[in-house]
Write a protein that holds these residues in place. Sequence first.
Motif, PDB file in Angstrom:
ATOM      1  N   ILE A   3       0.642  -1.299   0.027  1.00  0.00           N
ATOM      2  CA  ILE A   3      -0.035   0.014   0.017  1.00  0.00           C
ATOM      3  C   ILE A   3       0.840   1.441   0.038  1.00  0.00           C
ATOM      4  O   ILE A   3       0.553   2.278  -0.819  1.00  0.00           O
ATOM      5  N   VAL A   4       1.805   1.364   0.693  1.00  0.00           N
ATOM      6  CA  VAL A   4       2.536   2.570   0.862  1.00  0.00           C
ATOM      7  C   VAL A   4       3.595   2.535  -0.532  1.00  0.00           C
ATOM      8  O   VAL A   4       3.841   3.819  -0.860  1.00  0.00           O
ATOM      9  N   ASN A   5       3.910   1.461  -1.092  1.00  0.00           N
ATOM     10  CA  ASN A   5       4.584   1.853  -2.109  1.00  0.00           C
ATOM     11  C   ASN A   5       3.874   2.055  -3.558  1.00  0.00           C
ATOM     12  O   ASN A   5       4.125   2.693  -4.490  1.00  0.00           O
ATOM     13  N   ASP A   6       2.559   1.592  -3.467  1.00  0.00           N
ATOM     14  CA  ASP A   6       1.544   1.991  -4.449  1.00  0.00           C
ATOM     15  C   ASP A   6       0.912   3.701  -4.301  1.00  0.00           C
ATOM     16  O   ASP A   6       0.784   4.189  -5.270  1.00  0.00           O
ATOM     17  N   ASN A   7       1.108   3.969  -2.976  1.00  0.00           N
ATOM     18  CA  ASN A   7       0.679   5.502  -2.709  1.00  0.00           C
ATOM     19  C   ASN A   7       1.779   6.081  -1.635  1.00  0.00           C
ATOM     20  O   ASN A   7       1.538   6.493  -0.678  1.00  0.00           O
ATOM     21  N   PRO A   8       2.911   6.302  -2.285  1.00  0.00           N
ATOM     22  CA  PRO A   8       4.195   6.858  -1.385  1.00  0.00           C
ATOM     23  C   PRO A   8       3.799   8.328  -1.128  1.00  0.00           C
ATOM     24  O   PRO A   8       4.528   8.596   0.149  1.00  0.00           O
ATOM     25  N   LEU A   9       2.821   8.866  -1.527  1.00  0.00           N
ATOM     26  CA  LEU A   9       2.703  10.102  -0.949  1.00  0.00           C
ATOM     27  C   LEU A   9       1.488  10.204   0.160  1.00  0.00           C
ATOM     28  O   LEU A   9       1.072  11.319   0.490  1.00  0.00           O
ATOM     29  N   ASP A  10       0.906   9.166   0.544  1.00  0.00           N
ATOM     30  CA  ASP A  10      -0.100   9.266   1.705  1.00  0.00           C
ATOM     31  C   ASP A  10       0.539   8.917   2.989  1.00  0.00           C
ATOM     32  O   ASP A  10       0.831   7.707   3.152  1.00  0.00           O
ATOM     33  N   PHE A  11       0.535  10.188   3.626  1.00  0.00           N
ATOM     34  CA  PHE A  11       1.374   9.959   5.087  1.00  0.00           C
ATOM     35  C   PHE A  11       0.485   8.908   5.810  1.00  0.00           C
ATOM     36  O   PHE A  11       1.395   8.176   6.813  1.00  0.00           O
ATOM     37  N   ASN A  12      -0.686   8.828   5.747  1.00  0.00           N
ATOM     38  CA  ASN A  12      -1.400   7.903   6.595  1.00  0.00           C
ATOM     39  C   ASN A  12      -0.857   6.576   6.433  1.00  0.00           C
ATOM     40  O   ASN A  12      -1.185   5.709   7.392  1.00  0.00           O
ATOM     41  N   CYS A  13      -0.813   6.365   5.090  1.00  0.00           N
ATOM     42  CA  CYS A  13      -0.450   4.837   5.052  1.00  0.00           C
ATOM     43  C   CYS A  13       0.635   4.346   5.464  1.00  0.00           C
ATOM     44  O   CYS A  13       0.950   3.207   6.231  1.00  0.00           O
ATOM     45  N   TRP A  14       1.504   5.287   5.571  1.00  0.00           N
ATOM     46  CA  TRP A  14       3.137   5.010   6.072  1.00  0.00           C
ATOM     47  C   TRP A  14       2.855   5.076   7.871  1.00  0.00           C
ATOM     48  O   TRP A  14       3.418   4.130   8.219  1.00  0.00           O
ATOM     49  N   THR A  15       2.086   5.903   8.493  1.00  0.00           N
ATOM     50  CA  THR A  15       1.849   5.752   9.898  1.00  0.00           C
ATOM     51  C   THR A  15       1.147   4.544  10.231  1.00  0.00           C
ATOM     52  O   THR A  15       1.368   3.925  11.222  1.00  0.00           O
ATOM     53  N   ASP A  16       0.228   4.076   9.549  1.00  0.00           N
ATOM     54  CA  ASP A  16      -0.563   2.805   9.576  1.00  0.00           C
ATOM     55  C   ASP A  16       0.557   1.471   9.552  1.00  0.00           C
ATOM     56  O   ASP A  16       0.602   0.661  10.645  1.00  0.00           O
ATOM     57  N   LEU A  17       1.426   1.710   8.369  1.00  0.00           N
ATOM     58  CA  LEU A  17       2.478   0.418   8.387  1.00  0.00           C
ATOM     59  C   LEU A  17       3.287   0.514   9.774  1.00  0.00           C
ATOM     60  O   LEU A  17       3.536  -0.421  10.252  1.00  0.00           O
ATOM     61  N   LEU A  18       3.826   1.980  10.122  1.00  0.00           N
ATOM     62  CA  LEU A  18       4.901   1.762  11.442  1.00  0.00           C
ATOM     63  C   LEU A  18       3.922   1.579  12.409  1.00  0.00           C
ATOM     64  O   LEU A  18       4.814   0.836  13.281  1.00  0.00           O
ATOM     65  N   GLN A  19       2.875   1.845  12.576  1.00  0.00           N
ATOM     66  CA  GLN A  19       2.157   1.251  13.990  1.00  0.00           C
ATOM     67  C   GLN A  19       1.917  -0.239  13.990  1.00  0.00           C
ATOM     68  O   GLN A  19       2.027  -0.731  15.159  1.00  0.00           O
ATOM     69  N   TYR A  20       1.576  -0.650  12.750  1.00  0.00           N
ATOM     70  CA  TYR A  20       1.568  -2.080  12.890  1.00  0.00           C
ATOM     71  C   TYR A  20       2.976  -2.876  13.293  1.00  0.00           C
ATOM     72  O   TYR A  20       2.959  -3.789  13.934  1.00  0.00           O
ATOM     73  N   CYS A  21       4.159  -2.341  12.766  1.00  0.00           N
ATOM     74  CA  CYS A  21       5.178  -2.844  13.022  1.00  0.00           C
ATOM     75  C   CYS A  21       5.419  -2.864  14.619  1.00  0.00           C
ATOM     76  O   CYS A  21       6.229  -3.613  15.222  1.00  0.00           O
ATOM     77  N   GLU A  22       5.278  -1.682  15.067  1.00  0.00           N
ATOM     78  CA  GLU A  22       5.415  -1.266  16.409  1.00  0.00           C
ATOM     79  C   GLU A  22       4.669  -2.502  17.184  1.00  0.00           C
ATOM     80  O   GLU A  22       5.109  -2.928  18.281  1.00  0.00           O
ATOM     81  N   GLN A  23       3.449  -2.612  16.960  1.00  0.00           N
ATOM     82  CA  GLN A  23       2.496  -3.661  17.673  1.00  0.00           C
ATOM     83  C   GLN A  23       3.009  -4.915  17.543  1.00  0.00           C
ATOM     84  O   GLN A  23       3.028  -5.755  18.677  1.00  0.00           O
ATOM     85  N   GLU A  24       3.628  -5.391  16.457  1.00  0.00           N
ATOM     86  CA  GLU A  24       4.199  -6.657  16.377  1.00  0.00           C
ATOM     87  C   GLU A  24       5.452  -6.691  16.879  1.00  0.00           C
ATOM     88  O   GLU A  24       5.747  -7.783  17.146  1.00  0.00           O
ATOM     89  N   SER A  25       6.160  -5.738  17.155  1.00  0.00           N
ATOM     90  CA  SER A  25       7.525  -5.838  17.912  1.00  0.00           C
ATOM     91  C   SER A  25       8.317  -6.620  17.092  1.00  0.00           C
ATOM     92  O   SER A  25       9.270  -7.421  17.595  1.00  0.00           O
ATOM     93  N   HIS A  26       8.358  -6.432  15.775  1.00  0.00           N
ATOM     94  CA  HIS A  26       9.055  -7.424  14.923  1.00  0.00           C
ATOM     95  C   HIS A  26      10.346  -6.477  14.249  1.00  0.00           C
ATOM     96  O   HIS A  26       9.911  -5.162  13.748  1.00  0.00           O
ATOM     97  N   MET A  27      11.621  -6.908  14.694  1.00  0.00           N
ATOM     98  CA  MET A  27      12.601  -5.996  14.516  1.00  0.00           C
ATOM     99  C   MET A  27      13.069  -6.010  12.704  1.00  0.00           C
ATOM    100  O   MET A  27      13.196  -4.717  12.434  1.00  0.00           O
ATOM    101  N   THR A  28      12.899  -6.678  12.224  1.00  0.00           N
ATOM    102  CA  THR A  28      13.249  -6.711  10.636  1.00  0.00           C
ATOM    103  C   THR A  28      12.161  -5.917   9.816  1.00  0.00           C
ATOM    104  O   THR A  28      12.487  -5.005   9.252  1.00  0.00           O
ATOM    105  N   ALA A  29      10.749  -6.147  10.481  1.00  0.00           N
ATOM    106  CA  ALA A  29       9.753  -5.442   9.577  1.00  0.00           C
ATOM    107  C   ALA A  29       9.906  -3.801  10.233  1.00  0.00           C
ATOM    108  O   ALA A  29       9.741  -2.944   9.455  1.00  0.00           O
TER     109      ALA A  29
END
Length: 730
Positions: A79-105
Amino acid sequence: MAAEGIEEFSDNGDSTNPSGFEAPEVTDMAGPSVGACEERGPGGADVAEAAAHYGIPPHEGDEEEDGELPVDFERLWKIVNDNPLDFNCWTDLLQYCEQESHMTASRRALKAFLARYPLCYGYWKKFADLERRAGHNNKAEEVCVQGLKAIPLSVDLWIHYINLLLGTLNMNLPESIQRIRSTFEDALEAAGWDWHSDRLWDLYAEWEKEQGDLRAMTVVYERVMKVPTQLYSTHYEKLKTHLTTHPLQDVLSPEEYNKLREDYRQSQIQAKKEGSDPTADEDEERPPGEEDPADSGKDTDDAVQKMQELLLASREEAYLLNEGEVRKRWNFEDAIKRPYFHVKPLDRAQLKAWQSYLDWETAEAEAEAGQETTEGTSVEGQETTEGTSLEGQEVPQVKVGIAGHKRVQILYERSLIACALYEEFWDKYVHYLEPRSLEETRSVYKRACEIHLPYRHSFHLQWATFEERHGNIPEAQRILESLEKAMPGLAVVRLRRAGLERRVGRLDMAESLLRDAVEQNKDKPHLHAFFSIKLARFLHKLGKNPSRARATLQEAIEISPGNSKLYLNLLELEVSGDLRVNGGGVQQCVSKALAAPLSPKTKILFSQRGLQFVEDFGTSVQSVLSIYEEHQKLLNEHGGKKRGADNSDDDTEKLSKMDDGSAMTGPLQGAPPSMPPVPMTTPPPPMMGGDMSGAHGYGGYGNWYQQQQYGGYGGYHNPWNQYNQYYPPS
């Protein structure tokens, strides 16, 4: 302890939190995101190259660290690569990675996000905390260094970096002490002049106190007394407390302490002479042969008190001067409500506040420099630039005090935090810098175009013109080529590329670019006609090959038989030719236009032009009468009023003003996602030449220069026309 607590990765880094984004930017970086995708950014560099601009290491081998990626990561990543100018998509991705506590992601998402949004201080800090909690202290330090390269004015990030060093270095080692002190000095050099830099100064002073170096603490407070900051009075109160609660010999250097004692002694002597202090006994007369008592090195309580008064009096003067500078700026600073970066648009009041502040600070610096020059104080401490460009062009002389220039530059960099997405602020900055430093100007263009304004083509064109004007032709060519790859379909970019090649004498390359544009747009009749006209003009005027120009227009007419502009340019080509060689070319063009699917009004005007031509250049009266009869039949056929032939250019002007309504409204291939529209501000190009080369010749083609899909930010656009960027500011 001077070190403040380091916040955890779980802290809220949402964009609405000012403390998480308060960071100006001063670096050259690319704008595309980092990741495994094959996305390419507007600068033509792929995402791995973008990361290299930041010094962000690649993430090879990350997958082995935590195993497979979380379930929804690939979906959000796409989603973020299809919509790189959508800031909300980026924050959704970052929040998901934070919730999962996955280092690589988390690592991959943060690298990609910060490559595109480097001004978000909060996420640099989160990234460093992530690495530190995982036990990667070296990587955490690298992240902080990369962030500070991106935003060296960020007081918060400097403090976070220093706290990281304080928590990881062995402070019992002399080299660790030296490294911390050196880092503080780097921080003050980069961000110490910021209005909100008070915490950084305080942290440095307290750290020196913890090291037991009270003299160094004094120096820090005295330095900040020369910098207009928000908490200037607090620093002065702390300095007074520091000077009055410790022995003077501990807080002052030996030289200053001895000078202070001498000043005190002289004041006592003067007081005794004036009879104002009967207790003064420093020079009391002694009996002959009696030596002066040896100096024990200890001062009486009364002497210490008086020396403290002298010391504070000297500091009071510096404080009052700094207070005057603060008062000048207080209202400007108070008007700024959002000094941090955010993708949300600023209101006009905020934009105006920044503009007014910049104008005032620049005028203030110039006035200070002029006053120093008038008073003849010294040229030392002034920055004077007068030189030549790369092509030998003189650069205007500019005199601005070094301190004044630093204040102006810091303010510009601060303004480009909140206003990073507004072209007019970048434009204002480069106009200020160009007479002073070409390299700094080039750096600003690069940052603006490759990170913050990747789809504002007018500023890219301005950058290319800057490079060309200063003789850097290869860079100008690269900029235009990269822009065309990022924003395909903009005619003005292809025309600018062809124009650049023509100006440097590469006519074959210029012709090739125009011819390629003609071939590539055969499935788009309007663009095909537009570039065919441009190519025909080039072949006729520069190539001196009217036959090839004629063939180009005739081929375009076969594809777009209803395009009146093609017939108009073909007619002008024939009129401007040698009538002794091709005398019938004009009438052939007129006949072709009359047989084409054009509007009745257009046909009448072409017929009138043919009649006018035969009257001016016909070889027999029979030909004139024949054309006249045909013209009358055409008028009768379409219900027009009969008109006689005249020698007026009124009909020609009407013909040149005709608009076939060939507006481009369909979407372009390769357009970037989610871009707001931009108004059609580019004027149409001139006519092919001769007496029909008026400004209205291509009434329907102006909108080919700017397409709706490549818009401005937030409606605050800078309406450059297509030629503005060729000329330096007056």
